[in-house]
Scaffold this active site. Structure first.
Site, PDB file in Angstrom:
ATOM      1  N   ARG A  61     -27.001 -66.969   0.227  1.00  0.00           N
ATOM      2  CA  ARG A  61     -26.495 -66.014   1.221  1.00  0.00           C
ATOM      3  C   ARG A  61     -26.867 -64.567   0.879  1.00  0.00           C
ATOM      4  O   ARG A  61     -27.080 -63.741   1.763  1.00  0.00           O
ATOM      5  CB  ARG A  61     -24.973 -66.174   1.340  1.00  0.00           C
ATOM      6  CG  ARG A  61     -24.330 -65.305   2.409  1.00  0.00           C
ATOM      7  CD  ARG A  61     -22.857 -65.701   2.585  1.00  0.00           C
ATOM      8  NE  ARG A  61     -22.075 -64.651   3.208  1.00  0.00           N
ATOM      9  CZ  ARG A  61     -21.797 -64.579   4.515  1.00  0.00           C
ATOM     10  NH1 ARG A  61     -22.250 -65.494   5.328  1.00  0.00           N
ATOM     11  NH2 ARG A  61     -21.081 -63.592   4.999  1.00  0.00           N
ATOM     12  N   ILE A  87     -23.460 -60.492   9.917  1.00  0.00           N
ATOM     13  CA  ILE A  87     -23.564 -61.882   9.482  1.00  0.00           C
ATOM     14  C   ILE A  87     -22.116 -62.359   9.370  1.00  0.00           C
ATOM     15  O   ILE A  87     -21.280 -61.678   8.786  1.00  0.00           O
ATOM     16  CB  ILE A  87     -24.353 -62.001   8.154  1.00  0.00           C
ATOM     17  CG1 ILE A  87     -24.314 -63.397   7.558  1.00  0.00           C
ATOM     18  CG2 ILE A  87     -23.914 -61.022   7.121  1.00  0.00           C
ATOM     19  CD1 ILE A  87     -25.228 -63.538   6.311  1.00  0.00           C
ATOM     20  N   SER A  88     -21.802 -63.510   9.991  1.00  0.00           N
ATOM     21  CA  SER A  88     -20.406 -63.958  10.068  1.00  0.00           C
ATOM     22  C   SER A  88     -19.835 -64.290   8.692  1.00  0.00           C
ATOM     23  O   SER A  88     -20.570 -64.568   7.741  1.00  0.00           O
ATOM     24  CB  SER A  88     -20.295 -65.202  10.950  1.00  0.00           C
ATOM     25  OG  SER A  88     -20.855 -64.971  12.220  1.00  0.00           O
ATOM     26  N   GLN A  89     -18.500 -64.283   8.642  1.00  0.00           N
ATOM     27  CA  GLN A  89     -17.760 -64.721   7.452  1.00  0.00           C
ATOM     28  C   GLN A  89     -18.210 -66.150   7.087  1.00  0.00           C
ATOM     29  O   GLN A  89     -18.401 -66.980   7.983  1.00  0.00           O
ATOM     30  CB  GLN A  89     -16.287 -64.695   7.864  1.00  0.00           C
ATOM     31  CG  GLN A  89     -15.286 -65.169   6.884  1.00  0.00           C
ATOM     32  CD  GLN A  89     -13.938 -65.386   7.579  1.00  0.00           C
ATOM     33  OE1 GLN A  89     -13.839 -65.426   8.798  1.00  0.00           O
ATOM     34  NE2 GLN A  89     -12.902 -65.519   6.788  1.00  0.00           N
TER      35      GLN A  89
END
Ligand code: SAH
Length: 239
Positions: A61, A87-89
């Site tokens: 990530r 960028i999402s959780q």
């Protein structure tokens, strides 16, 4: 002796299908960070699908967040990626992946490539992914990043995801990673019978709920609302 032969037969079959990033010896400390992410953020919240958990453990990530935000890469939070996008959780990425029931070779459309992280997780879970991004610069950056990391099963295109990707339809699953007050009809059309679509639906500028839409073998549609989420809005008109 037999054991040794088995190893020789199995190894060439399994390794070439993994992305390059996953083939490197994982001597880096980020591996431990991903182990923590899985055990602290995903398992306690009920993520159980083994392909999803393996993908979250595999995908680096930190390669998908801007250099100045690397310290946040494995935190329980969305991270800004430029042009007002995020960028999402990690938990939300895992949840959306689990909801489409990933299986090897399935065809998935993603609307909202952003950094390319969700697409990489879907690909690491076994899918072939077609992903559309409305900002040209983000599309280009994500494409380069995914290529560099060895994700050969992700195809990125610059365009408006409202229209889907008709040339590649139908899709076994569709993941929309930006919110709107309703599901674009073209996407429902491009979903294969037996397919699943997941998208944040609600006020695009405040809160939405994750909606899971299913199309049965006869083409009948049903949908249900799941948990509250907060995504950036699905935009119109390419940039
Ligand atoms: N899935 C991304 C994060 C999504 S943020 C990741 O893993 O990093 C939402 C993304 O959707 C943004 O990059 C935004 O530019 C894009 N987007 C917004 N409206 C869109 C549209 N109509 N078509 C395609 N992409 C869109």
């Amino acid at each position: 002796m037999l054991y040794r032969q088995l190893l020789i037969v199995v190894a060439p079959l399994t390794f070439p299908v993994l992305p390059v990033a996953a083939q490197r010896p994982a001597a880096d400390s980020t591996r431990a960070e991903r182990e923590r992410l899985v055990s602290m953020q995903l398992l306690p919240r009920g993520i159980r699908d083994s392909a999803t958990l393996a993908a979250m453990h595999m995908v680096p990530r930190h390669e998908f967040v801007p250099a100045e935000a690397r310290g946040l890469a494995y935190e329980d939070t969305p991270v800004p990626i430029g042009r007002g996008q995020t960028i999402s959780q990690p938990y939300v990425v895992a949840l959306m992946t689990e909801l489409i029931r990933p299986r090897p070779g399935m065809r998935v459309l993603e609307v909202g490539t952003g950094s390319g992280y969700q697409a990489a997780v879907l690909a690491a879970a076994g899918a072939r992914v077609w992903s559309i991004e409305i900002f040209e610069a983000l599309a280009r950056e994500a494409k380069d990043r995914l290529r560099r990391l060895g994700f050969t099963n992700v195809f990125v295109r610059h365009g408006d995801g409202y229209a889907g990707w008709p040339e590649e339809a139908p899709f076994d699953a569709i993941v929309v990673t930006a919110g709107a007050d309703s599901i674009p009809p073209a996407l429902v059309e491009q979903l294969a019978p037996g397919g699943r679509l997941v998208m944040p639906v609600g006020d695009p500028y405040t809160d939405q709920r994750l909606v899971l839409l299913e199309k049965d073998a006869a083409g009948r549609i049903s949908s249900r609302e799941l948990e509250p989420v907060r995504f950036v809005p699905l935009l119109r008109g390419v940039r």
